[in-house]
Design a protein around this motif. Structure first.
Motif, PDB file in Angstrom:
ATOM      1  N   TYR A  28     -48.672  95.826 102.836  1.00 40.06           N
ATOM      2  CA  TYR A  28     -47.166  95.810 103.336  1.00 40.06           C
ATOM      3  C   TYR A  28     -46.376  95.764 101.739  1.00 40.06           C
ATOM      4  O   TYR A  28     -46.117  94.953 101.386  1.00 40.06           O
ATOM      5  CB  TYR A  28     -46.437  95.318 103.706  1.00 40.06           C
ATOM      6  CG  TYR A  28     -46.400  93.391 103.338  1.00 40.06           C
ATOM      7  CD1 TYR A  28     -45.229  93.110 103.199  1.00 40.06           C
ATOM      8  CD2 TYR A  28     -47.249  92.940 103.149  1.00 40.06           C
ATOM      9  CE1 TYR A  28     -44.979  91.763 102.714  1.00 40.06           C
ATOM     10  CE2 TYR A  28     -46.934  91.124 103.323  1.00 40.06           C
ATOM     11  CZ  TYR A  28     -45.421  91.186 102.811  1.00 40.06           C
ATOM     12  OH  TYR A  28     -45.515  89.735 102.481  1.00 40.06           O
ATOM     13  N   ASN A 157     -42.871  84.731 110.088  1.00 41.68           N
ATOM     14  CA  ASN A 157     -42.607  85.456 109.233  1.00 41.68           C
ATOM     15  C   ASN A 157     -42.822  87.097 110.136  1.00 41.68           C
ATOM     16  O   ASN A 157     -43.414  87.061 111.612  1.00 41.68           O
ATOM     17  CB  ASN A 157     -43.240  86.283 108.379  1.00 41.68           C
ATOM     18  CG  ASN A 157     -45.311  86.383 108.108  1.00 41.68           C
ATOM     19  OD1 ASN A 157     -45.015  87.035 108.437  1.00 41.68           O
ATOM     20  ND2 ASN A 157     -45.218  85.774 106.939  1.00 41.68           N
ATOM     21  N   ASP A 159     -41.474  90.931 110.573  1.00 43.09           N
ATOM     22  CA  ASP A 159     -41.170  92.504 109.384  1.00 43.09           C
ATOM     23  C   ASP A 159     -39.410  93.207 109.825  1.00 43.09           C
ATOM     24  O   ASP A 159     -39.417  93.565 111.414  1.00 43.09           O
ATOM     25  CB  ASP A 159     -42.728  92.886 110.058  1.00 43.09           C
ATOM     26  CG  ASP A 159     -43.533  93.037 109.444  1.00 43.09           C
ATOM     27  OD1 ASP A 159     -43.576  92.034 108.398  1.00 43.09           O
ATOM     28  OD2 ASP A 159     -44.536  94.084 109.757  1.00 43.09           O
ATOM     29  N   THR A 161     -36.717  95.893 109.263  1.00 44.15           N
ATOM     30  CA  THR A 161     -36.468  97.023 108.865  1.00 44.15           C
ATOM     31  C   THR A 161     -35.060  97.264 109.074  1.00 44.15           C
ATOM     32  O   THR A 161     -34.393  97.180 109.717  1.00 44.15           O
ATOM     33  CB  THR A 161     -37.121  98.357 109.977  1.00 44.15           C
ATOM     34  OG1 THR A 161     -38.779  98.238 110.036  1.00 44.15           O
ATOM     35  CG2 THR A 161     -36.679  99.574 109.263  1.00 44.15           C
ATOM     36  N   THR A 170     -38.656  99.144 104.680  1.00 42.06           N
ATOM     37  CA  THR A 170     -39.176  97.527 105.778  1.00 42.06           C
ATOM     38  C   THR A 170     -39.804  95.974 104.866  1.00 42.06           C
ATOM     39  O   THR A 170     -40.490  96.498 103.925  1.00 42.06           O
ATOM     40  CB  THR A 170     -40.673  97.938 106.583  1.00 42.06           C
ATOM     41  OG1 THR A 170     -39.679  99.027 107.729  1.00 42.06           O
ATOM     42  CG2 THR A 170     -40.645  97.143 107.384  1.00 42.06           C
ATOM     43  N   ARG A 172     -41.134  92.304 104.300  1.00 41.91           N
ATOM     44  CA  ARG A 172     -41.541  90.577 105.553  1.00 41.91           C
ATOM     45  C   ARG A 172     -40.360  89.733 105.248  1.00 41.91           C
ATOM     46  O   ARG A 172     -40.484  89.413 103.848  1.00 41.91           O
ATOM     47  CB  ARG A 172     -43.340  90.406 105.348  1.00 41.91           C
ATOM     48  CG  ARG A 172     -43.864  89.476 106.428  1.00 41.91           C
ATOM     49  CD  ARG A 172     -45.030  90.012 106.301  1.00 41.91           C
ATOM     50  NE  ARG A 172     -45.290  91.085 106.904  1.00 41.91           N
ATOM     51  CZ  ARG A 172     -46.373  91.137 107.287  1.00 41.91           C
ATOM     52  NH1 ARG A 172     -47.738  90.844 106.751  1.00 41.91           N
ATOM     53  NH2 ARG A 172     -47.005  91.986 107.500  1.00 41.91           N
ATOM     54  N   ARG A 188     -44.803  91.013 114.921  1.00 44.44           N
ATOM     55  CA  ARG A 188     -46.298  90.770 114.870  1.00 44.44           C
ATOM     56  C   ARG A 188     -47.022  89.977 115.395  1.00 44.44           C
ATOM     57  O   ARG A 188     -46.742  88.965 115.662  1.00 44.44           O
ATOM     58  CB  ARG A 188     -46.982  90.974 112.857  1.00 44.44           C
ATOM     59  CG  ARG A 188     -46.425  92.222 112.630  1.00 44.44           C
ATOM     60  CD  ARG A 188     -47.006  91.820 111.218  1.00 44.44           C
ATOM     61  NE  ARG A 188     -47.440  90.606 110.503  1.00 44.44           N
ATOM     62  CZ  ARG A 188     -46.449  89.562 110.296  1.00 44.44           C
ATOM     63  NH1 ARG A 188     -45.279  89.392 110.143  1.00 44.44           N
ATOM     64  NH2 ARG A 188     -46.452  88.387 109.407  1.00 44.44           N
TER      65      ARG A 188
END
Length: 192
Positions: A28, A157, A159, A161, A170, A172, A188
């Protein structure tokens, strides 16, 4: 020439291409600097915010107004006023300036947030969906409101946006990181 000589090279090429393909699935882009700085900047208005506008000694103009999908509020006498991207101070100055144009001599306009635009919590949470934003909210608070982590949820953690200056990013972040109104928090699935 024998094909047996090329098998190790072919196997190595396939392994490298598979590794490159898999690394693209798990990588990412780290959040840009502006992503984190947005949490300490003055609040910027956007669609869905509901505002309480008070014009001193003008009860017919004092009311609540919602920022529409196009980013405007429809204000009596002056019509559409751009709210998207404005701070509360900037918007009150813009409304006062328009009202000075032949409507009021010296308008005193103040604006407060009546209701912030919502946050969205998605992924491995008990009840994914849209939730009310509260100033000072962290990703962990939002996840708790959405029913907490599922048994498969990554609790380290998330993500997030976020729209910054009209662009969507976006990044993390840790679950203790602050979120902003309008953010989408995605939990996630953990690998193990």
């Amino acid at each position: 020439m024998s094909l047996a000589r090329y098998k190790p090279v072919t196997a190595l090429a396939l392994a490298l291409s598979a590794l490159v393909g898999l690394s693209g699935c798990t990588s990412y882009a780290p959040a840009p600097k502006a992503f984190h700085e947005a949490t300490i900047q003055p609040y910027r208005l956007d669609s869905g915010d509901r505002l309480r506008v008070t014009v001193f000694e003008q009860p017919s103009l004092s009311n609540t107004y919602t920022v529409d999908q196009a980013g405007y509020i429809s204000f009596p006498l002056i019509g559409q006023v751009t709210a998207r991207g404005q701070t509360l101070t900037g918007l009150s100055g813009a409304i006062a300036s328009e009202l000075r144009q032949g409507y009021l001599r010296d308008p005193d306009v103040s604006i407060e947030i009546d209701r912030y635009r919502p946050v969205f919590v998605m992924g491995e949470v008990g009840r994914p969906g849209q939730y009310s934003y509260v100033p000072g909210m962290t990703a962990q608070n939002a996840i708790a409101i959405a029913g907490g982590f599922t048994a498969r949820g990554n609790q380290q953690n998330v993500d997030v946006t976020r729209k910054i200056n009209g662009q969507v990013f976006t990044g993390r972040t840790t679950i203790s990181a602050p979120v902003l109104a309008g953010d989408t928090i995605y939990v996630r699935e953990r690998l193990f």
